[in-house]
Scaffold this active site. Structure first.
Site, PDB file in Angstrom:
ATOM      1  N   ARG A   1      -9.749  -3.789   1.264  1.00  7.03           N
ATOM      2  CA  ARG A   1      -9.657  -3.077  -0.010  1.00  7.03           C
ATOM      3  C   ARG A   1     -10.695  -3.594  -0.992  1.00  7.03           C
ATOM      4  NH1 ARG A   1      -4.587  -2.724   2.141  1.00  7.03           N
ATOM      5  NH2 ARG A   1      -4.072  -0.531   2.552  1.00  7.03           N
TER       6      ARG A   1
ATOM      7  N   ASP B   1       0.924  -0.158  11.335  1.00 10.64           N
ATOM      8  CA  ASP B   1       1.807   0.226  10.234  1.00 10.64           C
ATOM      9  C   ASP B   1       1.393   1.571   9.649  1.00 10.64           C
ATOM     10  OD1 ASP B   1      -0.561  -1.150   9.327  1.00 10.64           O
ATOM     11  OD2 ASP B   1       0.264  -1.045   7.307  1.00 10.64           O
ATOM     12  N   GLU B   2       2.353   2.230   9.032  1.00  8.66           N
ATOM     13  CA  GLU B   2       2.105   3.391   8.178  1.00  8.66           C
ATOM     14  C   GLU B   2       1.159   4.410   8.821  1.00  8.66           C
ATOM     15  OE1 GLU B   2       2.687   1.130   3.885  1.00  8.66           O
ATOM     16  OE2 GLU B   2       0.663   1.235   4.744  1.00  8.66           O
TER      17      GLU B   2
ATOM     18  N   TRP C   1       7.636  -7.088   7.614  1.00  8.09           N
ATOM     19  CA  TRP C   1       7.256  -7.004   6.202  1.00  8.09           C
ATOM     20  C   TRP C   1       8.165  -6.127   5.356  1.00  8.09           C
ATOM     21  CZ3 TRP C   1       5.561  -2.672   3.384  1.00  8.09           C
ATOM     22  CH2 TRP C   1       5.335  -1.503   4.120  1.00  8.09           C
TER      23      TRP C   1
ATOM     24  N   GLU D   1      -5.822  -4.529  -3.208  1.00  8.75           N
ATOM     25  CA  GLU D   1      -6.124  -3.323  -3.976  1.00  8.75           C
ATOM     26  C   GLU D   1      -6.438  -3.666  -5.432  1.00  8.75           C
ATOM     27  OE1 GLU D   1      -3.609  -3.553  -1.856  1.00  8.75           O
ATOM     28  OE2 GLU D   1      -3.166  -1.646  -0.878  1.00  8.75           O
TER      29      GLU D   1
END
Length: 542
Positions: free
Chosen positions: A144, A305-306, A372, A449
């Site tokens: 990021r 993930d995601e 997580w 981020e």
């Protein structure tokens, strides 16, 4: 001047003061076994500049020794007027004993130049110490916001000072690709750069309009690995797949499902994922082969993930894969893919390290799970027989805000105070002793981020990372008040090391980021969200 034996972070298991100090001066020799040459070189390098003590080889003085009767990472430190003995069960144990010795000297000795000629006094006494967990980790996201090599090396030094031994390096994501791969130059020339960066939480839809990027050469990554290894830290790389791949798809659109556009500029989860056709699979194998060549870690992170499945519903390539493999639908593609990457890594003598989403559909045997999404996934993973690294966002996501003060820079997530981190236990309640034995330890995560520089990483990490170090090194029972007393001394060490930690009194006026507003969350709201996110884990076979 010296520091009391009791003013250490993390706190040792046993510290017994004794009469008679040891004077460290320019004539003090360092006697190290040949197998401990690396530790001796490091110790001379960190003590010499500020103390003027070059620790020439010779008998007496400071002695570094192996003791096979000690745990591998355990050590004993004896300080007497006649000399200092550091004994460890391995080079790592000796290294941790030497880090403790550094904390027993005045903070000025942690600086990079000599400000005083001493005398340098080490307090007499004996310390016996060993960690509770084998995995004491920090995850650093360089995708990021790119962090230059020098800043990564500095962070390695700081976490090693706190006896942390794992650096999980998150190298790729939708917003940037950070490593060279032979034969794929566009991964860095295109995927390594985005046209703008979001200012603050994504709900505000603000952008700075400035390009951001960077990447590590293969030699850069070798340097990071070597620097870490000399400080007893294993670097575990992560290349996230099959989701969080927009940067790679921007570079090579044929890997995706029809997307043709830039590296993602917004935070959050991109819908653009790998198509899992033959070319995409070959790409992933080639990337993992290169990662294995650079990183000797036994574990290789593949994220997992995601990963949205929306594109797979309409993608001809994905539908062909579903049909060819006889899968029930797009929801089964990720577990199929993870198994293929695990097979490939096994051929290189490595194992998969992935986020807890890879449990859905069954994680590959031997996969290590980074749990997580709250504490529940750690329980599910252990009951399914998988080794677990506990890193619940509700306890150890250090990008989350540290207080309710509106001056906290870009306050996101739930409030996570110093006391909250200190209260973290990697072993969640409800596990049987054999299941608890599968918990390798804990990890604090630094998602960047909202960390645009190493100065901001310092602010978010410290002193919470000091509290985290206690949770993974010392026993389960801890006293936050007692820790706070020791921390008041330890902050002087952080000052000497040049750490831009968050003051105990709260953020300073210049810490605020009014141009990058946040999105604070309540813990109750987040827990409700996590229950919904992890509902499918109830079907994970045990």
């Amino acid at each position: 001047m010296s520091e009391p034996l009791t003013n250490l972070v993390p706190r040792p298991l046993l510290a017994v003061p004794a009469e008679g100090d040891f004077q460290l001066d320019t004539t003090t020799p360092l006697d190290a076994a040949p197998e401990l040459t690396g530790v001796a070189v490091w110790l001379r390098g960190v003590l010499g500049p500020a103390t003027g003590c070059q620790l020439p080889p010779g008998p007496g003085g400071v002695r570094l020794q192996f003791d096979p009767g000690l745990p591998a990472e355990g050590y004993e430190l004896d300080i007497r007027p006649t000399g200092v003995d550091i004994r460890g069960g391995s080079a790592a144990g000796v290294f941790y004993g030497a880090q403790t010795l550094r904390q027993l000297l005045p903070p000025v000795t942690l600086r990079r130049a000599q400000l005083s000629r001493g005398p340098w006094t080490l307090p007499g006494g004996r310390i016996e110490d060993a960690p509770r967990f084998a995995w004491r980790g920090v995850m650093l996201d360089v995708a990021r916001h790119f962090m230059p090599v020098a800043d990564v090396l500095r962070l390695i030094d700081l976490i090693a000072f706190h006896k942390i031994n794992m650096l999980h390096l998150h190298l790729t994501d939708d917003q940037g690709w950070r490593l060279e791969v032979p034969g794929r130059p566009r991964l860095t020339s295109v995927g390594g750069w985005r046209p703008a960066t979001m200012l603050g939480s994504r709900q505000h839809e603000r952008h700075d309009g400035r390009p951001h990027g960077g990447f590590y050469s293969s030699d850069d990554l070798r340097e990071i690995v070597a620097h870490a290894a000399a400080r007893q830290i294993t670097v575990v790389p992560e290349v996230d797949m099959p989701g969080h791949m927009q940067a790679a798809i921007a570079a090579y659109p044929e890997l995706g499902n029809g997307y043709s556009g830039p590296v993602r500029t917004a935070w959050g989860i991109s819908p653009h994922v790998l198509n899992l056709g033959p070319e995409a699979l070959d790409f992933c194998r080639a990337v993992l082969d290169h990662v294995c060549d650079l990183f000797p870690s036994g574990l290789i992170g593949i994220g997992g993930d995601e990963c949205p499945v929306d594109e797979w519903r309409d993608s001809p390539v994905a539908r062909a894969r579903i049909q060819a493999e006889g899968l029930a639908g797009p929801e089964r593609l990720q577990s199929w893919f993870t198994a293929r990457m695990a097979e490939h890594l096994a051929g290189r003598g490595r194992r998969v390290f992935g986020w807890d989403e890879i449990l859905l559909g069954g994680a590959p045997p031997g996969a290590v799970i980074a749990a997580w999404r709250g504490t529940g996934p750690a329980v599910h993973a252990a009951r399914a027989g998988h080794p677990v690294v506990s890193c619940p966002d509700t306890s150890v996501y250090l990008d989350y805000r540290q207080s309710d003060d509106p001056a906290e820079p870009t306050p996101v997530g739930t409030r996570l105070t110093l006391a909250d981190v200190h209260a973290f236990d990697p072993v969640p309640p409800g596990l049987t002793p054999p299941e608890a034995g599968l918990v390798l330890g804990g990890q604090a995560n630094l998602w960047t981020e909202h960390m645009e520089s190493s100065r901001r990483v310092d602010y978010q990490a410290f002193p919470r990372l000091c509290a985290f170090a206690e949770t993974v090194w010392g026993p389960a029972g801890r006293d936050f008040t007692e820790f706070s007393v020791r921390l008041s001394t330890h902050l002087g060490r952080l000052d000497a090391l040049g750490v831009n930690y968050r003051p105990m009194t709260g953020p300073r006026p210049w810490d605020a980021r009014p141009d990058a507003p946040g999105n604070p969350r309540t813990l109750d709201d987040r827990l409700a969200e996590l229950r919904e996110m992890t509902a499918g884990l109830d079907r994970v076979p045990t």
